[in-house]
Design a protein around this motif. Structure first.
Motif, short mmCIF file in Angstrom:
data_model
loop_
_atom_site.label_atom_id
_atom_site.label_comp_id
_atom_site.label_asym_id
_atom_site.label_seq_id
_atom_site.Cartn_x
_atom_site.Cartn_y
_atom_site.Cartn_z
N SER A 177 0.81 -1.23 0.00
CA SER A 177 0.00 0.00 0.00
C SER A 177 0.84 1.28 0.00
CB SER A 177 -0.95 0.01 1.21
OG SER A 177 -0.20 0.10 2.41
N HIS A 178 2.17 1.14 0.02
CA HIS A 178 3.03 2.32 -0.02
C HIS A 178 4.41 1.90 -0.51
CE1 HIS A 178 3.43 6.54 1.58
NE2 HIS A 178 4.69 6.26 1.28
N CYS A 179 4.66 2.16 -1.79
CA CYS A 179 5.90 1.67 -2.40
C CYS A 179 6.38 2.70 -3.42
CB CYS A 179 5.61 0.34 -3.08
SG CYS A 179 7.04 -0.37 -3.91
N HIS A 180 7.60 3.22 -3.22
CA HIS A 180 8.13 4.26 -4.12
C HIS A 180 8.96 3.64 -5.23
CE1 HIS A 180 6.76 7.57 -1.57
NE2 HIS A 180 7.18 6.89 -0.53
N LEU A 181 8.34 2.72 -5.94
CA LEU A 181 9.05 2.02 -7.02
C LEU A 181 9.36 2.93 -8.20
CD1 LEU A 181 10.07 -0.90 -7.30
CD2 LEU A 181 7.89 -1.50 -8.33
N GLY A 184 -2.14 12.48 -1.64
CA GLY A 184 -0.99 12.33 -0.77
C GLY A 184 0.18 11.74 -1.54
N GLU A 185 1.35 11.65 -0.90
CA GLU A 185 1.46 11.82 0.53
C GLU A 185 1.42 13.29 0.87
OE1 GLU A 185 5.42 9.03 0.67
OE2 GLU A 185 4.64 9.80 2.52
N CYS A 186 0.76 13.55 1.98
CA CYS A 186 0.78 14.88 2.55
C CYS A 186 0.88 14.68 4.06
CB CYS A 186 -0.48 15.65 2.16
SG CYS A 186 -2.04 14.80 2.52
N VAL A 225 -2.51 6.56 7.77
CA VAL A 225 -1.30 7.15 8.32
C VAL A 225 -0.19 6.16 8.03
CG1 VAL A 225 -0.15 8.03 10.38
CG2 VAL A 225 -2.63 8.27 10.13
N HIS A 226 0.63 6.48 7.03
CA HIS A 226 1.58 5.47 6.57
C HIS A 226 2.81 5.40 7.48
CE1 HIS A 226 5.45 6.12 4.57
NE2 HIS A 226 5.12 7.37 4.61
N GLY A 227 3.49 4.26 7.46
CA GLY A 227 4.70 4.08 8.25
C GLY A 227 4.46 4.24 9.73
N THR A 271 5.66 -1.55 2.32
CA THR A 271 7.12 -1.62 2.48
C THR A 271 7.76 -0.23 2.60
OG1 THR A 271 7.56 -1.58 0.10
CG2 THR A 271 7.32 -3.77 1.17
N ASP A 272 7.16 0.79 1.95
CA ASP A 272 7.79 2.11 1.82
C ASP A 272 9.14 2.01 1.09
OD1 ASP A 272 7.83 4.86 2.04
OD2 ASP A 272 8.57 4.90 4.10
N ALA A 273 9.33 0.96 0.31
CA ALA A 273 10.58 0.81 -0.46
C ALA A 273 10.83 2.06 -1.30
CB ALA A 273 10.46 -0.41 -1.38
ZN LIG Z 1 6.42 7.53 1.32
#
Ligand SMILES: [Zn+2]
Length: 261
Positions: A9-13, A101-103, A159-161, A209-211
């Motif tokens: 749900s959150h991956c900066h690929l 987002g992200e914000c 609310v990620h991470g 993962t927030d990779a």
């Molecule tokens: Zn992020």
């Protein structure tokens, strides 16, 4: 390794760190059961990159549009919170765009929180108006974020991470937000966050993962990868005494409910 299917749900690929290895990283993730990912927006100049990246991953992957607090100071001086809202308006209905987002707020960067708030508010107001979920970044600004969120009742999101106590988690859950659970939960010393994850209501969180950030335990010092989502899932399932199949089913339902996917 995993027969379940997972959503990162959150991956900066889309980030340049993956330019040389993107296809390989994604096929390795797919081979380990990651069926889709959400590529978060960071700043207007990156939105089309996030969109192209999500499209390249195939069906089941999505992207979002937003201005992350770390990128505020890098924007052209002509950009205002009002113009940001106009840019959101021009892109939010594009194919595969599912969130704002992200914000958020970050208390550990040079830009004072008071100068971050107007940018967050223009994004929350837009999300509220369009009934879109938000992806929130919060670092050392928990109370200030709650204060802003109180002005935008009804806004849903994640609310990620997330790391922190159950009491902190409950403040977000009470406001209709989910928590993004990532690599922190794999660290034996993260006892507070692990205890929180153990006690969270099943419908209140997503996995991420927030990779390339937030490496899982045992893989510190290297770029994080979407294929490690399974290690996060395993840690969460073990803490909660659930099977991977149960967790996967629940995570799919939570993602569908929040993002309408
Ligand atoms: Zn992020």
């Amino acid at each position: 390794m995993l027969k379940e299917s997972w959503f990162d749900s959150h991956c900066h690929l889309d980030m340049p760190a993956f330019d040389a290895v993107r296809a390989a990283r994604w096929s390795a993730a797919q081979a380990r059961g990651v069926a889709g990912a959400l590529i978060p927006g960071l700043e207007p100049a990156q939105w089309l990159r996030a969109q192209a990246c999500a499209a390249s991953l195939g069906t089941g992957s999505y992207w979002s549009i937003g201005l992350h607090p770390w990128w505020i100071a890098k924007q052209p001086t002509t950009l205002t919170p009002q113009l940001l809202a106009e840019a959101l308006s021009a892109h939010y209905s594009s194919a595969g765009c599912v969130a704002i987002g992200e914000c958020g707020l970050d208390g550990a960067i040079e830009l004072p929180l008071a100068q971050q708030v107007p940018w967050l508010e223009s994004q929350l107001a837009f999300a509220q108006d369009k009934a879109l979920p938000v992806i929130l970044h919060q670092h050392r600004a928990h109370n200030q974020l709650l204060e802003v969120l109180n002005r935008y009742p009804g806004v849903i999101g994640v609310v990620h991470g997330f790391s922190g106590s159950l009491a902190m988690a409950e403040e977000y859950i009470r406001r209709g937000l989910l928590l993004g659970i990532g690599g922190v939960v794999t660290y034996p010393r993260a006892s507070k966050t692990r205890a929180t994850v153990q006690a969270l209501p099943a419908e209140s969180f997503l996995l991420e993962t927030d990779a390339p950030s937030m490496p899982v335990y045992g893989r510190q010092g290297a770029d994080n990868r979407p294929e490690y989502l399974g290690e996060i899932a395993q840690a969460v399932a073990q803490l909660r005494g659930e099977s991977l199949a149960q967790l996967a089913t629940r995570m799919r339902a939570n993602g569908q409910r929040l993002f309408g996917i």
